[in-house]
Design a protein around this motif. Structure first.
Motif, short mmCIF file in Angstrom:
data_model
loop_
_atom_site.label_atom_id
_atom_site.label_comp_id
_atom_site.label_asym_id
_atom_site.label_seq_id
_atom_site.Cartn_x
_atom_site.Cartn_y
_atom_site.Cartn_z
N MET A 1 0.98 13.15 5.97
CA MET A 1 1.79 12.11 5.07
C MET A 1 0.76 11.11 5.76
O MET A 1 0.21 11.13 6.91
N MET A 2 0.63 9.92 4.80
CA MET A 2 -0.36 8.84 5.12
C MET A 2 0.39 7.99 5.81
O MET A 2 1.38 7.09 5.45
N LYS A 3 0.10 7.38 7.00
CA LYS A 3 0.99 6.27 7.87
C LYS A 3 0.43 4.99 7.59
O LYS A 3 1.04 4.16 7.42
N LEU A 4 -1.15 5.00 7.44
CA LEU A 4 -1.70 3.62 7.33
C LEU A 4 -2.80 3.43 6.18
O LEU A 4 -3.34 4.72 6.02
N PHE A 5 -2.85 2.34 5.67
CA PHE A 5 -3.98 2.16 4.57
C PHE A 5 -5.17 1.32 5.43
O PHE A 5 -5.09 0.80 6.27
N ARG A 6 -6.37 2.09 5.12
CA ARG A 6 -7.57 1.26 5.50
C ARG A 6 -7.56 0.07 5.05
O ARG A 6 -7.67 -0.40 3.96
N ARG A 7 -7.95 -1.08 5.80
CA ARG A 7 -8.21 -2.49 5.41
C ARG A 7 -9.36 -2.58 5.02
O ARG A 7 -10.57 -2.32 5.24
N LYS A 8 -9.28 -3.47 3.84
CA LYS A 8 -10.71 -3.93 3.06
C LYS A 8 -11.23 -5.18 3.33
O LYS A 8 -10.17 -6.05 3.52
N LYS A 9 -12.32 -5.41 3.80
CA LYS A 9 -12.84 -6.81 3.92
C LYS A 9 -12.83 -7.74 2.60
O LYS A 9 -13.53 -7.21 1.68
N LYS A 10 -12.51 -8.78 2.74
CA LYS A 10 -12.49 -9.69 1.65
C LYS A 10 -13.50 -10.53 2.10
O LYS A 10 -13.22 -11.77 2.59
N ARG A 70 -2.26 -9.43 3.27
CA ARG A 70 -2.59 -9.34 1.81
C ARG A 70 -2.93 -7.89 1.33
O ARG A 70 -2.59 -7.57 0.36
N VAL A 71 -3.73 -7.21 2.31
CA VAL A 71 -4.03 -5.78 1.67
C VAL A 71 -2.75 -4.98 1.79
O VAL A 71 -2.83 -4.13 0.85
N VAL A 72 -1.90 -5.02 2.89
CA VAL A 72 -0.65 -4.17 2.80
C VAL A 72 0.02 -4.61 1.45
O VAL A 72 0.61 -3.59 0.83
N THR A 73 0.06 -5.80 1.24
CA THR A 73 0.98 -6.15 0.05
C THR A 73 0.14 -5.50 -1.15
O THR A 73 0.90 -5.14 -2.29
N ASP A 74 -1.36 -5.65 -1.35
CA ASP A 74 -1.64 -4.82 -2.60
C ASP A 74 -1.59 -3.32 -2.49
O ASP A 74 -1.16 -2.98 -3.74
N TYR A 75 -1.39 -2.78 -1.39
CA TYR A 75 -1.41 -1.32 -1.55
C TYR A 75 0.20 -1.01 -1.94
O TYR A 75 0.63 0.01 -2.74
N LEU A 76 1.30 -1.88 -1.60
CA LEU A 76 2.63 -1.92 -2.01
C LEU A 76 2.74 -2.16 -3.68
O LEU A 76 3.43 -1.30 -4.34
N LYS A 317 -5.80 -0.24 -12.92
CA LYS A 317 -6.44 -1.21 -12.06
C LYS A 317 -5.81 -1.43 -10.81
O LYS A 317 -5.26 -2.28 -10.48
N LEU A 318 -5.83 -0.25 -10.14
CA LEU A 318 -5.23 -0.28 -8.62
C LEU A 318 -6.10 -1.02 -7.72
O LEU A 318 -7.50 -1.03 -8.17
N TYR A 319 -5.41 -1.49 -6.76
CA TYR A 319 -6.33 -2.20 -5.72
C TYR A 319 -7.42 -1.32 -5.11
O TYR A 319 -8.43 -1.55 -4.92
N ASP A 320 -7.06 -0.10 -4.81
CA ASP A 320 -7.82 0.89 -4.15
C ASP A 320 -7.22 2.29 -4.68
O ASP A 320 -6.37 2.85 -4.20
N SER A 321 -7.98 2.86 -5.65
CA SER A 321 -7.57 4.08 -6.09
C SER A 321 -8.04 5.17 -5.14
O SER A 321 -7.56 6.47 -5.12
N HIS A 342 7.85 2.93 2.52
CA HIS A 342 8.78 2.47 3.90
C HIS A 342 7.94 2.01 4.87
O HIS A 342 8.10 1.05 5.75
N ASN A 343 6.78 2.92 5.17
CA ASN A 343 5.80 2.57 6.28
C ASN A 343 5.06 1.31 6.16
O ASN A 343 4.92 0.57 7.00
N LEU A 344 4.66 1.12 4.87
CA LEU A 344 3.87 0.04 4.58
C LEU A 344 4.71 -1.25 4.68
O LEU A 344 4.66 -2.24 5.04
N ILE A 345 6.05 -1.30 4.34
CA ILE A 345 7.05 -2.35 4.33
C ILE A 345 7.22 -2.59 5.97
O ILE A 345 7.26 -3.68 6.10
N VAL A 346 7.37 -1.68 6.77
CA VAL A 346 7.46 -1.76 7.96
C VAL A 346 6.30 -2.44 8.80
O VAL A 346 6.49 -3.47 9.28
N ARG A 347 5.04 -1.95 8.24
CA ARG A 347 3.85 -2.55 8.72
C ARG A 347 3.65 -4.06 8.35
O ARG A 347 3.42 -4.78 9.03
#
Length: 397
Positions: A1-10, A70-76, A317-321, A342-347
């Motif tokens: 299960m994927m807990k966290l997403f890698r943050r991208k630099k803007k 913003r990155v977490v929101t993009d993943y959601l 056109k996903l933020y991160d495919s 759920h994990n992304l929402i909590v984060r």
């Protein structure tokens, strides 16, 4: 299960804000060095500059937190886009993801023969691999700084209690001296009455008695006077030391709270208790990656399905495919997708809470600066410019 997403630099976001922060921070440091000269060494200016620097550091942290938010929101949003894919296209994507999941499972069986960290830890470190060394360094530095601040706070608290105890002893001594002065005066009156009676009734020569009594009274009076003066001076010094300890305690509490929050967030983010545990997980991950690379050299089929999955997802056109290659189970299993969401929402909620705490701290420190400024008749122009720049940054943040 994927807990966290890698943050991208803007790279292009908040550039102007960060430049402003750097300019104000340089201004604060330059002004602080300036006030170190004998001509401008004023306690209130140093205190206000300290608050300004703390505000700038907190704004920096808020900018990083906003970027991650913003990155977490993009993943959601990506999750919602995946759910909205038409059924026919979704079936093809799920079949591809299922193949990727099967190949990943076969790979994991090979890797787990010598793997010393859990799959969850492996996936999390894999997704944030580029950030882990800096995260370890930053966590170690924050832990060291937190321990130093805690020692300082304990020392100052002990010093404050010591001066309070000293002040109580001095007050007790002053009360005893006052009682003793009354007793001494009563004894003087009694002896004087006795001498007068001896002289008046029995005609005894009492000159030497008068002299002895006067000398004794003078010595006792001087002793009481100088002892009380010394105690009063010590009492004022104790009060000054207590106020100084309280001022320093209040000043470093802001730093302690910010550092403690940073340490707690990092430990919670990586599911560790301290930097040593994170270092251990990182070392075990590097060993696992080495074994994984040896295996993936011959696993061309997995590479094929990975690229195919990414290619299909890019159409929407996903933020991160590419991130879904690390967790294809979420695409082919709705329960896994719900857990990831759920994990992304909590984060994101934790990031929002961190933003609220940081904003509250900034407003409180700005309020403290205003209260200190009110107590001053006039502020130097450089300090006014710094406070104006701080207010501008606070509005932008």
């Amino acid at each position: 299960m994927m807990k966290l997403f890698r943050r991208k630099k803007k790279k292009e976001e908040n550039v102007q804000n960060k430049q402003n922060i750097e300019e104000v921070l340089e201004h604060v440091v330059a002004r602080e060095n300036f006030t170190e000269s004998p001509e401008f060494r004023k306690q209130t200016e140093h205190e206000m500059l300290g608050y300004c620097q703390e505000i700038i550091e907190t704004i920096r942290d808020l900018e990083e937190t906003k970027s991650e938010y913003r990155v977490v929101t993009d993943y959601l949003n990506d999750i919602q886009k995946i759910k909205d894919i038409p059924p026919d296209a979704q079936k093809e994507i799920r079949d591809t993801a299922s193949n990727v999941a099967k190949l990943n499972k076969a790979r994991d069986i090979y890797l787990n023969t010598s793997q010393k960290i859990s799959d969850t830890q492996f996936l999390q470190i894999q997704q944030e691999e580029k950030e882990i060394p800096e995260a370890i360094r930053r966590l170690e530095a924050n832990e060291t700084y937190e321990a130093a601040i805690r020692r300082d706070m304990n020392y100052l608290e002990g010093e404050k209690q010591e001066w309070i105890y000293c002040m109580d002893e001095i007050k007790t001594e002053l009360r005893n001296m006052r009682i003793f002065s009354y007793v001494l005066f009563a004894i003087f009156v009694v002896f004087l009455a006795v001498i007068l009676m001896l002289e008046g009734i029995w005609n005894v020569d009492t000159k030497w008695m008068f002299t002895l009594l006067a000398v004794s009274a003078t010595i006792g009076g001087f002793f009481l006077y100088f002892r009380q003066q010394r105690d009063r001076a010590q009492l004022k010094q104790c009060e000054a030391n207590i106020n100084r300890a309280i001022l320093l305690l209040n000043k470093i509490k802001y730093r302690y709270v910010n550092t403690k929050n940073a340490v707690d967030y990092a430990c919670e983010k990586y599911h560790v208790h301290n930097s040593k545990e994170l270092t251990y997980i990182w070392e075990q991950y590097l060993e696992a990656v080495k074994e994984k690379e040896q295996y993936l050299q011959t696993n061309e089929e997995l590479d094929y399905y990975n690229s195919r999955l990414v290619k299909r997802l890019k159409k929407y056109k996903l933020y991160d495919s590419k991130i879904w290659v690390s967790n294809p189970e979420a695409i082919c299993d709705d329960r896994e997708m719900v857990e990831v969401q759920h994990n992304l929402i909590v984060r994101r909620q934790k990031l929002r809470e961190r933003l609220e705490v940081g904003t509250k701290n900034i407003l409180q420190m700005r309020k403290d600066i205003g209260e200190i400024a009110k107590a001053q008749k006039e502020l130097v122009p450089e300090l006014k410019e710094i406070i104006a720049s701080i207010d501008s940054l606070v509005k932008e943040s």
